[in-house]
Every structure is written in C-alpha cells, then in structure tokens.
Enzyme design. Structure first.
Site, PDB file in Angstrom:
ATOM      1  N   LYS A 294       0.849  -1.192   0.000  1.00 31.68           N
ATOM      2  CA  LYS A 294       0.000   0.000   0.000  1.00 31.68           C
ATOM      3  C   LYS A 294       0.887   1.246   0.000  1.00 31.68           C
ATOM      4  O   LYS A 294       1.966   1.260   0.610  1.00 31.68           O
ATOM      5  CB  LYS A 294      -0.923   0.000   1.217  1.00 31.68           C
TER       6      LYS A 294
ATOM      7  N   GLU B  43      -1.322   0.064  -9.045  1.00 34.11           N
ATOM      8  CA  GLU B  43      -2.785   0.004  -8.997  1.00 34.11           C
ATOM      9  C   GLU B  43      -3.391   1.369  -8.665  1.00 34.11           C
ATOM     10  O   GLU B  43      -3.044   1.972  -7.653  1.00 34.11           O
ATOM     11  CB  GLU B  43      -3.210  -1.037  -7.951  1.00 34.11           C
TER      12      GLU B  43
ATOM     13  N   LYS C  27     -12.718  -6.510  -8.504  1.00 34.31           N
ATOM     14  CA  LYS C  27     -13.117  -6.679  -7.109  1.00 34.31           C
ATOM     15  C   LYS C  27     -14.602  -7.010  -7.112  1.00 34.31           C
ATOM     16  O   LYS C  27     -15.462  -6.133  -7.255  1.00 34.31           O
ATOM     17  CB  LYS C  27     -12.831  -5.407  -6.304  1.00 34.31           C
TER      18      LYS C  27
ATOM     19  N   ASP D 279      -0.037  -0.064  -4.509  1.00 35.02           N
ATOM     20  CA  ASP D 279      -1.406   0.460  -4.617  1.00 35.02           C
ATOM     21  C   ASP D 279      -1.515   1.768  -3.839  1.00 35.02           C
ATOM     22  O   ASP D 279      -1.698   1.763  -2.628  1.00 35.02           O
ATOM     23  CB  ASP D 279      -2.392  -0.569  -4.060  1.00 35.02           C
TER      24      ASP D 279
ATOM     25  N   ASP E 263      -8.672   0.121 -10.609  1.00 34.27           N
ATOM     26  CA  ASP E 263      -9.461  -0.548  -9.576  1.00 34.27           C
ATOM     27  C   ASP E 263     -10.775   0.201  -9.352  1.00 34.27           C
ATOM     28  O   ASP E 263     -11.802  -0.114  -9.944  1.00 34.27           O
ATOM     29  CB  ASP E 263      -8.652  -0.642  -8.284  1.00 34.27           C
TER      30      ASP E 263
END
Length: 343
Positions: free
Chosen positions: A130, A184, A233, A158, A209
């Site tokens: 992250k 991402e 997702k 991400d 995303d």
C-alpha cells in the site's frame, strides 16, 4: 444471505459494508435486500440469471454490494442443485491453481521488509504494498522490500488514488529501477483521462481498480486506453454475473484482469476463488486473502492457503458450509459505526 428453493436447496452469500469508500453501510444493505431486491426475485427460477438481475436492476439502481451477496448465494445454490463445484458451472478450470498475493499496509520500510520476507518464506510469490501521500516513504518502502526478498518475487504497489497525474508519472518512473509488476489506481477514480496520461507515460503496467464498477465503466476504459489491466473486485462490481461481463469486455480489448478482494470472509472468498479458477483472461496473483485477516468466521471449515495458493473446494457449490451456531454467536445486534478517533 441465504436463498432457498421450494425443493429445499439453498445457497449462501455474503458482502462487506464499506461506507467511506462506496457508501453502503450494513443497515442499508440489509434494508435494500429485504425491502427491494428479495421481493423482486422471490418466485423466480434460480437458473434464470438474466431475468433475476434485470429485476434487481429495475428494483434498485446501484447498491452493488447488496446485489453481490445475492449473486454469491445464487451461484452457490444453482451449482449445489447440479451437484457440482461452482467453477464447473462457470465453465470449468482455465488453470490448475489460484495464486494469491500478500498485501502489506503502509508502515516503516524495515517493518514492511520484515513482513514481506516472512510471507515469502511462507510461500507467497507476489506482494502488494500500500502507498499514499508520503511518496518518499513509499519509495523507501519499495526499496527495502525489494532488497529483502530479492528479484524473483513480484512486487506491486497500490496508492489508492493518492497521487496527482504529474506526481504519479514522476514517482512511477523513479520506481522503475525496482521492476514493479504493476501500479494500482495511482490517480483519482473519476479521472480516466488523467489515468490514460499516466498509462501512456510510464513503462510499468497500470491496473485500474476503483475506476471500474460496471460494464459501462470498462467500455470507457477501453475507449480511452486508460489502463493496462482491470482489477475485478467482485464485491464492488455486484457479483460474479457482472464480473463475467466486465472480463469479457476486457478480453475483447486484450486487457487482462486480476481478481481483487474487499476482504470478504470464507464465503465471499470461496465464491471469488471459483471465479478465479474458471475465468479466462486473468493474469498474476489475486488478492483473495480476506479470511487471513479474521479471528473467526461463520463456516465449519475455513479455506486453506498453502505455498501462496488458495485451495478451491471441490464440494458442490462454493464448497464451504455455514456454521449456524457460530453465526448466532458472532451475530452483532447493535449499529455498525466507525470507531471514534481520539485527537
């Protein structure tokens, strides 16, 4: 969610309430299912997916997390009725295993490196870090993890929409020395034109995303050439039914996908894993590690992750059985809310 037929066959599903990101608290999900979606589809043949989802679309626009719970339960039900694992109902295996990636939160570089090495030693071959507004810290974290795990382990990051277009281009170019697998959603979800600029300016593949929740969103991404990959997702998309449509659009445009997670428990993760086993056009490891973040769950036998692969159950349906006693024990009767932060 539990859906039962007049012949006594039933399916189970679940969803995750994420208010800050997508605006669906548990209370609204429960209300929408009970008062709008369920009345619209009760009495329908569970195999009539097109009719069922058309009725739900007309009964309540959006509310994709609520629809996902019903979607998972329907897919569990129909494959149980056929006495086959869900992946067979979805077309059969397109791969032998479902690889999963470990996700590391924003923390000190040395802590991230230690966690990364720990999970690599447990068999994980792909890692997701992250990132956020502290881009210098993000670079140091990537550097530390790469040095810890070596060059044979894939690393992706991400930033969760945290960067501007210009900053994203600058940071990603600085990170290219560490051979990232992908980046991402570096920029805000609403700005497809900005994401397209990033995609064209850097060599590292860009995964969209939050910018894709519907098939119409996927079409816009294709037209604008806004990303190299799409993160499916399933929870935020509304279930397997809509995920298949988005994946088909992406495949036609030669854009690979991977399966993300909203940190569902064993029920939602099992359904997603069957999709990941059967769907074509998927690339890299998937983020299906939600059960590892839970102290307990409402199934009798939790899913197993071994050597970086999620074992997909071969039992009929999604392959996990609801534990009614645990469900009753873990049931929360109060009102869900974010914990208060002391300032």
């Amino acid at each position: 969610v539990k859906i039962e037929t007049d012949e006594g066959v039933f399916g189970i599903g679940e969803t995750v309430p994420l208010v800050a990101e997508f605006g669906e608290p548990v209370e609204s999900i429960k209300y929408v299912i009970q008062d709008w979606l369920a009345p619209a589809i009760i009495g329908e043949d569970p195999f009539n997916f097109e009719a069922i989802f058309d009725k739900m679309y007309k009964a309540a626009k959006n509310h994709l997390f609520a629809k996902c719970a019903i979607d998972f339960a329907l897919h569990d039900l129909v494959s149980k009725a056929l006495d086959i694992p869900l992946y067979k109902f979805l077309g059969g295996k397109t791969r032998d295993k479902v690889p999963v990636s470990w996700v590391i939160g924003i923390k000190k570089p040395e802590e991230a490196a230690k966690e990364a090495l720990d999970f690599v030693e447990r068999g994980f071959k792909e890692l997701k870090l992250k990132a956020g507004s502290d881009w210098r810290g993000d670079i140091e974290r990537v550097k530390a993890v790469r040095e810890a795990v070596g060059w044979d382990i894939a690393i992706r990051i991400d930033p969760n929409q945290a960067w501007s277009v210009a900053r994203a281009i600058t940071i990603i170019k600085k990170l290219e020395r560490y051979e990232l697998q992908l980046v991402e959603q570096p920029t805000p979800a609403w700005d497809l034109d900005g994401l397209a600029k990033v995609t064209k300016a850097v060599d590292t593949p860009i995964l969209i995303d939050e910018g894709v929740r519907t098939p119409e969103d996927a079409v816009k991404v294709v037209r604008k050439e806004a990303a190299d990959m799409i993160n499916l997702k399933i929870g935020k998309i509304g279930g397997i039914y809509y995920s298949k449509k988005i994946n088909a659009i992406a495949e036609a445009a030669d854009i690979p996908c991977l399966v993300g997670s909203m940190l569902e428990g064993n029920i939602g993760t099992a359904a997603s894993a069957h999709f990941a086993l059967a769907a074509p056009n998927l690339k890299f490891a998937h983020d299906l590690i939600g059960p590892l973040f839970r102290a307990d769950d409402v199934v009798k036998e939790p899913l197993k992750i071994k050597d970086g692969y999620l074992e997909v159950p071969e039992k009929p349906g999604i392959g996990v059985e609801l534990d009614e006693k645990k469900l009753e024990t873990l049931k929360y009767g109060g009102r869900w809310a974010m914990p208060k932060v002391r300032r």
